[in-house]
Write a protein that holds these residues in place. Structure first.
Motif, PDB file in Angstrom:
ATOM      1  N   VAL A  94      -1.276  -4.049   4.604  1.00 41.37           N
ATOM      2  CA  VAL A  94      -0.737  -2.889   3.893  1.00 41.37           C
ATOM      3  C   VAL A  94       0.714  -3.124   3.486  1.00 41.37           C
ATOM      4  O   VAL A  94       1.228  -2.468   2.572  1.00 41.37           O
ATOM      5  CB  VAL A  94      -0.862  -1.596   4.728  1.00 41.37           C
ATOM      6  CG1 VAL A  94      -2.317  -1.257   4.982  1.00 41.37           C
ATOM      7  CG2 VAL A  94      -0.079  -1.684   6.032  1.00 41.37           C
ATOM      8  N   SER A 150       0.825  -1.203   0.000  1.00 46.77           N
ATOM      9  CA  SER A 150       0.000   0.000   0.000  1.00 46.77           C
ATOM     10  C   SER A 150       0.864   1.259   0.000  1.00 46.77           C
ATOM     11  O   SER A 150       1.945   1.296   0.606  1.00 46.77           O
ATOM     12  CB  SER A 150      -0.913  -0.006   1.224  1.00 46.77           C
ATOM     13  OG  SER A 150      -1.575   1.228   1.374  1.00 46.77           O
ATOM     14  N   SER A 151       0.357   2.288  -0.656  1.00 43.24           N
ATOM     15  CA  SER A 151       1.053   3.578  -0.654  1.00 43.24           C
ATOM     16  C   SER A 151       1.080   4.204   0.737  1.00 43.24           C
ATOM     17  O   SER A 151       1.882   5.082   1.025  1.00 43.24           O
ATOM     18  CB  SER A 151       0.374   4.544  -1.637  1.00 43.24           C
ATOM     19  OG  SER A 151      -0.977   4.748  -1.271  1.00 43.24           O
ATOM     20  N   SER A 152       0.191   3.736   1.618  1.00 48.03           N
ATOM     21  CA  SER A 152       0.139   4.256   2.988  1.00 48.03           C
ATOM     22  C   SER A 152       0.980   3.420   3.959  1.00 48.03           C
ATOM     23  O   SER A 152       0.957   3.671   5.172  1.00 48.03           O
ATOM     24  CB  SER A 152      -1.313   4.299   3.483  1.00 48.03           C
ATOM     25  OG  SER A 152      -1.865   2.987   3.553  1.00 48.03           O
ATOM     26  N   PHE A 153       1.720   2.444   3.440  1.00 50.45           N
ATOM     27  CA  PHE A 153       2.493   1.554   4.300  1.00 50.45           C
ATOM     28  C   PHE A 153       3.558   2.312   5.097  1.00 50.45           C
ATOM     29  O   PHE A 153       4.264   3.170   4.567  1.00 50.45           O
ATOM     30  CB  PHE A 153       3.187   0.470   3.471  1.00 50.45           C
ATOM     31  CG  PHE A 153       4.246  -0.275   4.234  1.00 50.45           C
ATOM     32  CD1 PHE A 153       3.902  -1.232   5.169  1.00 50.45           C
ATOM     33  CD2 PHE A 153       5.598   0.019   4.048  1.00 50.45           C
ATOM     34  CE1 PHE A 153       4.872  -1.901   5.897  1.00 50.45           C
ATOM     35  CE2 PHE A 153       6.573  -0.648   4.768  1.00 50.45           C
ATOM     36  CZ  PHE A 153       6.211  -1.614   5.691  1.00 50.45           C
TER      37      PHE A 153
END
Length: 246
Positions: A47, A4-7
């Protein structure tokens, strides 16, 4: 699924405590606290691209081997708790993960967990097939005062209960979920002790998986400050639990 880009390597998630998770005192049940730890660890792996779904491509899953939980306070109904987690070590087939629980900005619980990569077809440990170098490791950042350990099972214990594993005990890996072992043992402790004497620490060793229709016996010793339980099948120890009220 892709990372995930939010990782982030340190992950946190907020949970609201609902009434189904609480005991008659209005406190979060110990089993539900363990569920929140498990769900938060799973969300971080999701994520980070090493979730159950990702690993099933290679017939793999994370399974819990050891866990220590230290509790200073239990959250109550309608409380919002923040569960924070990060990895202390991750190599080949093993990982140590730290987890902390906060309520109103105060740390109320900490846990150290030991996970093993498990092949869901062969039912054996094996090396993680997915990349994980993007996870930053924090070996010195511990969540508990004491590390998890091997529980010494008393040679002589009282036979407390017998049980047959039923469908509701199983999880998605098709074996008894780790929280179920704890639930079985807590149900054997006098209710007044559980409701009036807060537990300080819970330590669990998961030694051998249990499956549908397995017949097990639960033995244990309970005294003023501690309790030790063992769940066994055909004279082989499958689970050990140490509870400390001190």
């Amino acid at each position: 699924m892709p990372i995930s880009s939010s990782f982030t390597s340190v992950f946190s998630k907020d949970w609201e405590i609902n009434f189904t998770q609480c005991d008659p005192n209005g406190n979060l049940k110990y089993t539900e606290l363990c569920n929140l730890l498990q769900l938060t660890a799973a969300a971080h792996s999701e994520v980070g691209g090493i979730s159950f779904s990702d690993m099933q491509t290679f017939h793999q899953a994370w399974v819990l081997s050891r866990m220590r939980l230290e509790i200073s306070e239990l959250p109550k109904w309608k409380s919002i708790v923040t569960v924070k987690t990060w990895i202390n070590s991750l190599e080949d087939s093993r990982s140590v993960r730290a987890i902390e629980v906060f309520c109103n900005g105060k740390k109320i619980a900490g846990s150290e967990t030991f996970w093993v990569v498990f092949n869901t077809e062969t039912r054996r440990p094996e090396k993680l097939a997915l990349p994980y170098s993007h996870f930053e490791i924090f070996p010195e950042r511990l969540a508990t005062e004491n590390r998890f350990s091997k529980i010494n099972i008393p040679f002589e214990s009282d036979l407390i209960s017998e049980k047959i594993v039923v469908l509701s005990d199983l999880d998605i890996v098709n074996h008894v979920n780790n929280v179920k072992y704890l639930e079985w043992c807590l149900d054997l402790i006098p209710e007044n002790k559980l409701l009036k004497s807060p537990i300080h620490s819970i330590e669990m060793n998961f030694l051998k998986e249990l499956s549908l229709n397995d017949a097990v016996i639960i033995t244990g010793n309970i005294d003023l400050n501690a309790a030790v339980f063992c769940i066994s099948k055909e004279d082989r120890n499958c689970f050990a639990l140490l509870i400390d009220w001190k």
